[in-house]
Structure formats: structure tokens, C-alpha cells
Design a protein around this motif. Structure first.
Motif, mmCIF file in Angstrom:
data_model
loop_
_atom_site.group_PDB
_atom_site.id
_atom_site.type_symbol
_atom_site.label_atom_id
_atom_site.label_comp_id
_atom_site.label_asym_id
_atom_site.label_seq_id
_atom_site.Cartn_x
_atom_site.Cartn_y
_atom_site.Cartn_z
ATOM 1 N N ARG A 19 -19.567 10.422 -3.083
ATOM 2 C CA ARG A 19 -19.631 9.162 -3.820
ATOM 3 C C ARG A 19 -19.742 8.038 -2.792
ATOM 4 N N PRO A 20 -20.364 6.922 -3.161
ATOM 5 C CA PRO A 20 -20.490 5.791 -2.238
ATOM 6 C C PRO A 20 -19.106 5.258 -1.836
ATOM 7 N N ILE A 21 -19.052 4.679 -0.667
ATOM 8 C CA ILE A 21 -17.787 4.208 -0.109
ATOM 9 C C ILE A 21 -17.080 3.229 -1.041
ATOM 10 N N HIS A 22 -17.836 2.334 -1.708
ATOM 11 C CA HIS A 22 -17.173 1.361 -2.581
ATOM 12 C C HIS A 22 -16.452 2.032 -3.739
ATOM 13 N N MET A 23 -17.008 3.114 -4.283
ATOM 14 C CA MET A 23 -16.367 3.825 -5.395
ATOM 15 C C MET A 23 -15.087 4.514 -4.934
ATOM 16 N N VAL A 24 -15.150 5.165 -3.796
ATOM 17 C CA VAL A 24 -13.990 5.896 -3.280
ATOM 18 C C VAL A 24 -12.867 4.926 -2.931
ATOM 19 N N ALA A 25 -13.192 3.885 -2.190
ATOM 20 C CA ALA A 25 -12.173 2.932 -1.753
ATOM 21 C C ALA A 25 -11.554 2.180 -2.930
ATOM 22 N N GLU A 26 -12.381 1.717 -3.863
ATOM 23 C CA GLU A 26 -11.852 0.976 -5.014
ATOM 24 C C GLU A 26 -10.891 1.835 -5.831
ATOM 25 N N TYR A 27 -11.218 3.088 -6.028
ATOM 26 C CA TYR A 27 -10.337 3.978 -6.784
ATOM 27 C C TYR A 27 -9.039 4.240 -6.007
ATOM 28 N N ALA A 28 -9.165 4.560 -4.738
ATOM 29 C CA ALA A 28 -7.997 4.946 -3.934
ATOM 30 C C ALA A 28 -6.994 3.811 -3.758
ATOM 31 N N VAL A 29 -7.459 2.581 -3.598
ATOM 32 C CA VAL A 29 -6.527 1.478 -3.331
ATOM 33 C C VAL A 29 -5.831 0.968 -4.583
ATOM 34 N N ASN A 30 -6.266 1.372 -5.750
ATOM 35 C CA ASN A 30 -5.645 0.907 -6.988
ATOM 36 C C ASN A 30 -4.383 1.728 -7.267
ATOM 37 N N PRO A 31 -3.204 1.122 -7.117
ATOM 38 C CA PRO A 31 -1.955 1.863 -7.332
ATOM 39 C C PRO A 31 -1.844 2.470 -8.729
ATOM 40 N N ASP A 32 -2.517 1.881 -9.711
ATOM 41 C CA ASP A 32 -2.470 2.430 -11.061
ATOM 42 C C ASP A 32 -3.066 3.837 -11.122
ATOM 43 N N HIS A 33 -3.927 4.185 -10.179
ATOM 44 C CA HIS A 33 -4.533 5.521 -10.134
ATOM 45 C C HIS A 33 -3.674 6.541 -9.375
ATOM 46 N N ALA A 34 -2.707 6.080 -8.598
ATOM 47 C CA ALA A 34 -1.932 6.988 -7.731
ATOM 48 C C ALA A 34 -1.361 8.198 -8.475
ATOM 49 N N PRO A 35 -0.747 8.035 -9.663
ATOM 50 C CA PRO A 35 -0.212 9.226 -10.337
ATOM 51 C C PRO A 35 -1.286 10.233 -10.758
ATOM 52 N N GLU A 36 -2.539 9.789 -10.838
ATOM 53 C CA GLU A 36 -3.632 10.687 -11.222
ATOM 54 C C GLU A 36 -4.020 11.634 -10.088
ATOM 55 N N TRP A 37 -3.929 11.167 -8.843
ATOM 56 C CA TRP A 37 -4.443 12.001 -7.746
ATOM 57 C C TRP A 37 -3.397 12.408 -6.720
ATOM 58 N N TYR A 38 -2.240 11.805 -6.723
ATOM 59 C CA TYR A 38 -1.159 12.234 -5.827
ATOM 60 C C TYR A 38 -0.294 13.249 -6.555
ATOM 61 N N VAL A 39 -0.167 14.447 -6.006
ATOM 62 C CA VAL A 39 0.588 15.502 -6.681
ATOM 63 C C VAL A 39 2.071 15.169 -6.830
ATOM 64 N N ASN A 40 2.638 14.387 -5.921
ATOM 65 C CA ASN A 40 4.072 14.124 -5.960
ATOM 66 C C ASN A 40 4.454 12.780 -6.585
ATOM 67 N N ILE A 41 3.492 11.935 -6.925
ATOM 68 C CA ILE A 41 3.806 10.615 -7.477
ATOM 69 C C ILE A 41 3.792 10.670 -8.999
ATOM 70 N N ASP A 42 4.923 10.247 -9.579
ATOM 71 C CA ASP A 42 5.057 10.228 -11.033
ATOM 72 C C ASP A 42 4.651 8.895 -11.632
ATOM 73 N N SER A 43 4.930 7.786 -10.921
ATOM 74 C CA SER A 43 4.591 6.473 -11.465
ATOM 75 C C SER A 43 4.447 5.449 -10.353
ATOM 76 N N ALA A 44 3.710 4.384 -10.679
ATOM 77 C CA ALA A 44 3.520 3.245 -9.773
ATOM 78 C C ALA A 44 3.667 1.980 -10.599
ATOM 79 N N GLU A 45 4.456 1.040 -10.100
ATOM 80 C CA GLU A 45 4.694 -0.209 -10.816
ATOM 81 C C GLU A 45 4.504 -1.382 -9.863
ATOM 82 N N TRP A 46 3.635 -2.302 -10.251
ATOM 83 C CA TRP A 46 3.395 -3.494 -9.446
ATOM 84 C C TRP A 46 4.652 -4.352 -9.429
ATOM 85 N N LYS A 47 5.082 -4.769 -8.245
ATOM 86 C CA LYS A 47 6.211 -5.686 -8.095
ATOM 87 C C LYS A 47 5.728 -7.107 -7.800
ATOM 88 N N THR A 48 4.463 -7.233 -7.460
ATOM 89 C CA THR A 48 3.835 -8.524 -7.207
ATOM 90 C C THR A 48 2.599 -8.623 -8.094
#
Length: 151
Positions: A19-48
Motif C-alpha cells: 500500500r502507498p506510504i500515506h495509507m500505511v502511515a495514516e492508519y498506523a498513527v491513528n490511536p483509534d485503530h490500535a486495538p484493531e492491529w495490536y494483539v495486546n491492546i484492548d483500548s485507546a482513549e484520547w487524553k488530549t
């Protein structure tokens, strides 16, 4: 690459994603996606406030080595489509996580994931096991993000 000493964990893994770099980077840096692709992360909550920037803080809940973990990462460095560095100072395992992206061609991206930390207390004695388990988890994480983005 796996480096370790008696008290330091330094684990680097990478994968090539069709996939193009912009697609990979945009998906990876979004904390809302972390529980989808990190096996050990259950949730992510923005504090800022969104969007992601230097000093953004995100609270994560995870499970690692049979323990529930809660920690807050702060974004320390952010260069869109190049590099993201986030760090936590709290918890039994202060950690710095780095994402880097490299464009192989217009449709292919190399993503590198690096975790560095200095376990404290009881966790320090488990550093060799933590390094191996983290390396295995990171490989699974990168395979999962590749699967998600390529499907």
C-alpha cells in the motif's frame, strides 16, 4: 533485530506492506485503530484533543505477560509519513515506541516498529522473556496491519 542486556529491552521489527506510504502511515498513527492491529491492546482513549501532534496523549489498556496494563503515551516526535515517536514514563515498564515508514515504490511501504524500555522492579528480572515476547507480539502486530491494509 533483537538486542538485549540485563536491564534494557530494544526490539525492532519490520514488514513490507503493498500500500502507498500515506495509507500505511495514516492508519498506523491513528490511536483509534490500535486495538484493531495490536494483539495486546484492548483500548485507546484520547487524553488530549485530536488531531495527533507532538504532546498528544493517549491512554492505552493492554494485556501483556498475563497482566493488565494501563499507561499513557505522549507523542514526542511526529513527521507525517516518516516517523512517529511516543513515550510513556509511568507503569512498571517505561517504554518508547517508534514507527518509521519508507516508500519502496509508489504502492509498497516498509514499516518499522521499535520498542525500547527499561523494566523496573520485578519486571527487570524478566527482561530476557519480555524481549522475546515483545518481538513475537510485534511480528503479529505487523502481520495484522499488513492483512488489514492489503485486504
Amino acid at each position: 533485530m533483537l538486542k538485549r542486556s540485563k536491564t534494557t529491552v530494544d526490539v525492532t521489527t519490520n514488514i513490507t506492506i503493498r500500500r502507498p506510504i500515506h495509507m500505511v502511515a495514516e492508519y498506523a498513527v491513528n490511536p483509534d485503530h490500535a486495538p484493531e492491529w495490536y494483539v495486546n491492546i484492548d483500548s485507546a482513549e484520547w487524553k488530549t484533543e485530536k488531531p495527533l501532534s507532538v504532546h498528544s496523549q493517549i491512554a492505552f489498556k493492554a494485556r501483556f505477560l498475563g497482566k493488565d496494563l494501563s499507561y499513557i503515551y505522549e507523542i514526542r516526535e511526529f513527521m507525517p509519513e516518516q516517523k512517529l515517536v511516543m513515550k510513556t514514563e509511568n507503569g512498571p515498564f517505561p517504554m518508547e515506541t517508534t514507527y518509521e515508514w519508507e516508500s519502496i515504490d509508489e504502492q509498497t511501504t516498509k514499516m518499522t516498529l521499535r520498542n525500547q524500555g527499561n523494566p523496573t522492579g520485578f519486571s527487570r528480572w524478566m527482561t530476557p522473556l519480555i524481549s522475546v515476547m515483545m518481538k513475537n507480539a510485534n511480528k503479529k502486530d505487523l502481520k495484522k496491519i499488513k492483512e488489514i491494509l492489503e485486504s
